[in-house]
Design a protein around this motif. Structure first.
Motif, PDB file in Angstrom:
ATOM      1  N   UNK A  10      40.938  41.742  28.039  1.00 31.91           N
ATOM      2  CA  UNK A  10      39.516  41.724  28.773  1.00 31.91           C
ATOM      3  C   UNK A  10      38.348  41.631  27.916  1.00 31.91           C
ATOM      4  N   UNK A  11      38.321  42.404  26.808  1.00 30.93           N
ATOM      5  CA  UNK A  11      37.450  42.429  25.804  1.00 30.93           C
ATOM      6  C   UNK A  11      37.081  41.060  25.377  1.00 30.93           C
ATOM      7  N   UNK A  12      38.116  40.299  24.868  1.00 29.72           N
ATOM      8  CA  UNK A  12      38.164  38.935  24.620  1.00 29.72           C
ATOM      9  C   UNK A  12      37.107  38.131  25.771  1.00 29.72           C
ATOM     10  N   UNK A  13      37.370  38.268  27.059  1.00 26.31           N
ATOM     11  CA  UNK A  13      36.816  37.700  28.082  1.00 26.31           C
ATOM     12  C   UNK A  13      35.191  37.820  28.105  1.00 26.31           C
ATOM     13  N   UNK A  14      35.278  39.197  28.216  1.00 29.70           N
ATOM     14  CA  UNK A  14      33.716  39.839  28.398  1.00 29.70           C
ATOM     15  C   UNK A  14      32.643  39.716  27.242  1.00 29.70           C
ATOM     16  N   UNK A  15      33.610  39.103  25.814  1.00 26.58           N
ATOM     17  CA  UNK A  15      32.469  39.152  24.950  1.00 26.58           C
ATOM     18  C   UNK A  15      31.956  37.638  25.122  1.00 26.58           C
ATOM     19  N   UNK A  16      32.713  36.749  25.780  1.00 29.56           N
ATOM     20  CA  UNK A  16      32.423  35.323  25.970  1.00 29.56           C
ATOM     21  C   UNK A  16      31.409  35.191  27.152  1.00 29.56           C
ATOM     22  N   UNK A  17      31.679  36.055  28.210  1.00 27.78           N
ATOM     23  CA  UNK A  17      30.910  36.107  29.326  1.00 27.78           C
ATOM     24  C   UNK A  17      30.787  37.391  30.204  1.00 27.78           C
ATOM     25  N   UNK A  18      29.864  38.115  29.909  1.00 24.52           N
ATOM     26  CA  UNK A  18      29.982  39.630  30.489  1.00 24.52           C
ATOM     27  C   UNK A  18      29.341  39.419  31.793  1.00 24.52           C
ATOM     28  N   UNK A  19      28.926  38.696  32.516  1.00 30.12           N
ATOM     29  CA  UNK A  19      28.383  38.184  33.696  1.00 30.12           C
ATOM     30  C   UNK A  19      29.857  37.872  34.815  1.00 30.12           C
ATOM     31  N   UNK A  20      30.942  37.781  34.261  1.00 34.02           N
ATOM     32  CA  UNK A  20      31.888  37.467  35.282  1.00 34.02           C
ATOM     33  C   UNK A  20      32.194  38.328  36.210  1.00 34.02           C
ATOM     34  N   UNK A  30      45.590  38.920  34.703  1.00 31.64           N
ATOM     35  CA  UNK A  30      46.982  39.245  35.531  1.00 31.64           C
ATOM     36  C   UNK A  30      47.054  40.545  36.229  1.00 31.64           C
ATOM     37  N   UNK A  31      45.769  41.148  36.550  1.00 34.39           N
ATOM     38  CA  UNK A  31      45.738  42.357  37.453  1.00 34.39           C
ATOM     39  C   UNK A  31      44.944  42.115  38.757  1.00 34.39           C
ATOM     40  N   UNK A  32      45.244  43.207  39.508  1.00 29.27           N
ATOM     41  CA  UNK A  32      44.265  43.188  40.579  1.00 29.27           C
ATOM     42  C   UNK A  32      42.867  43.709  40.389  1.00 29.27           C
ATOM     43  N   UNK A  33      41.974  43.504  41.230  1.00 31.62           N
ATOM     44  CA  UNK A  33      40.569  43.951  41.004  1.00 31.62           C
ATOM     45  C   UNK A  33      40.293  45.493  40.442  1.00 31.62           C
ATOM     46  N   UNK A  34      41.001  46.540  41.453  1.00 33.22           N
ATOM     47  CA  UNK A  34      40.904  47.958  41.007  1.00 33.22           C
ATOM     48  C   UNK A  34      41.277  48.255  39.723  1.00 33.22           C
ATOM     49  N   UNK A  35      42.273  48.023  39.291  1.00 30.88           N
ATOM     50  CA  UNK A  35      42.896  48.356  38.072  1.00 30.88           C
ATOM     51  C   UNK A  35      42.143  47.833  36.937  1.00 30.88           C
ATOM     52  N   UNK A  36      41.672  46.495  36.957  1.00 34.83           N
ATOM     53  CA  UNK A  36      40.878  45.970  36.111  1.00 34.83           C
ATOM     54  C   UNK A  36      39.585  46.407  35.633  1.00 34.83           C
ATOM     55  N   UNK A  37      38.920  46.879  37.080  1.00 37.48           N
ATOM     56  CA  UNK A  37      37.549  47.440  37.167  1.00 37.48           C
ATOM     57  C   UNK A  37      37.804  48.908  36.306  1.00 37.48           C
ATOM     58  N   UNK A  38      38.846  49.643  36.816  1.00 35.13           N
ATOM     59  CA  UNK A  38      39.039  51.042  35.983  1.00 35.13           C
ATOM     60  C   UNK A  38      39.245  50.887  34.507  1.00 35.13           C
ATOM     61  N   UNK A  39      39.849  49.713  34.097  1.00 33.86           N
ATOM     62  CA  UNK A  39      39.943  49.513  32.675  1.00 33.86           C
ATOM     63  C   UNK A  39      38.535  49.358  32.006  1.00 33.86           C
ATOM     64  N   UNK A  41      35.588  50.205  33.078  1.00 31.97           N
ATOM     65  CA  UNK A  41      34.869  51.341  33.139  1.00 31.97           C
ATOM     66  C   UNK A  41      35.516  52.527  32.066  1.00 31.97           C
ATOM     67  N   UNK A  42      36.710  52.449  31.960  1.00 23.98           N
ATOM     68  CA  UNK A  42      37.287  53.263  30.677  1.00 23.98           C
ATOM     69  C   UNK A  42      36.668  52.767  29.120  1.00 23.98           C
ATOM     70  N   UNK A  43      36.703  51.424  29.191  1.00 23.92           N
ATOM     71  CA  UNK A  43      36.234  50.873  27.835  1.00 23.92           C
ATOM     72  C   UNK A  43      34.766  51.104  27.773  1.00 23.92           C
ATOM     73  N   UNK A  44      34.093  51.324  28.701  1.00 21.82           N
ATOM     74  CA  UNK A  44      32.376  51.689  28.649  1.00 21.82           C
ATOM     75  C   UNK A  44      32.527  53.045  28.409  1.00 21.82           C
ATOM     76  N   UNK A  45      33.268  54.005  28.996  1.00 24.46           N
ATOM     77  CA  UNK A  45      33.277  55.417  28.754  1.00 24.46           C
ATOM     78  C   UNK A  45      33.462  55.908  27.292  1.00 24.46           C
ATOM     79  N   UNK A  46      34.502  55.195  26.884  1.00 16.37           N
ATOM     80  CA  UNK A  46      34.852  55.612  25.542  1.00 16.37           C
ATOM     81  C   UNK A  46      34.138  54.888  24.366  1.00 16.37           C
ATOM     82  N   UNK A  47      33.084  54.137  24.576  1.00 15.75           N
ATOM     83  CA  UNK A  47      32.285  53.516  23.736  1.00 15.75           C
ATOM     84  C   UNK A  47      32.754  52.175  23.134  1.00 15.75           C
ATOM     85  N   UNK A  48      34.173  51.739  23.870  1.00 13.33           N
ATOM     86  CA  UNK A  48      34.279  50.325  22.963  1.00 13.33           C
ATOM     87  C   UNK A  48      33.360  49.301  23.497  1.00 13.33           C
TER      88      UNK A  48
END
Length: 155
Positions: A10-20, A30-39, A41-48
């Motif tokens: 997810x981080x590799x993808x977002x580093x290339x295009x955060x507007x996706x 290979x995830x559905x939308x809701x679990x990906x969104x949660x991940x 959000x967790x990456x943002x909340x944890x400061x990654x």
């Protein structure tokens, strides 16, 4: 925070295009939308993920000249540092600012349209604090510029 292989992808993808759209990121990992969104959000909340920004073409915004500025000082007091730091942070043309080990005390990356503009930056820099030596090197050609961090060390 422990990152797994899906987080890293997810981080590799977002580093290339955060507007996706989240749905596109989810499909790619290979995830559905809701679990990906949660991940995400967790990456943002944890400061990654610290922020999402627009990257601009330096030439098109007329700051195509890059100058690396090595600063040496004879003074290392906290008061001097705070004054120097405030001086540097007030100069918008300074886009990176590092305290270094070795022969150079501080390294700055400055972007400007031309040498005359850099001279104005230089004068602001030296007016703000007492410096022993300021050495400027102009980049002749940009060979690699990326904001993407390598993720092979996560683990």
């Amino acid at each position: 925070m422990k990152l797994d292989s899906i987080d890293i992808r997810i981080l590799e993808i977002l580093q290339q295009d955060a507007e996706l759209q989240v749905a596109e990121v989810a499909q790619r990992v290979g995830l559905s939308t809701t679990p990906c969104w949660r991940r995400i959000q967790r990456l943002k909340e944890s400061g990654v993920i610290t922020r999402q920004v627009a990257l601009l073409d330096a030439q098109k915004v007329n700051v195509g000249v890059t100058v690396f500025v090595a600063v040496r000082t004879s003074t290392h007091s906290q008061q001097w540092f705070e004054t120097f730091k405030a001086t540097v942070q007030a100069i918008p043309e300074v886009v990176e600012f590092y305290r270094m080990s070795g022969d150079v005390d501080y390294l700055l990356r400055v972007v400007v349209p031309d040498i005359a503009a850099y001279d104005r930056v230089y004068k602001r820099l030296i007016a703000g604090t007492e410096l022993r030596d300021v050495s400027s090197s102009f980049a002749m050609e940009e060979l690699k510029l990326t904001t993407a961090l390598p993720l092979g060390y996560v683990g």
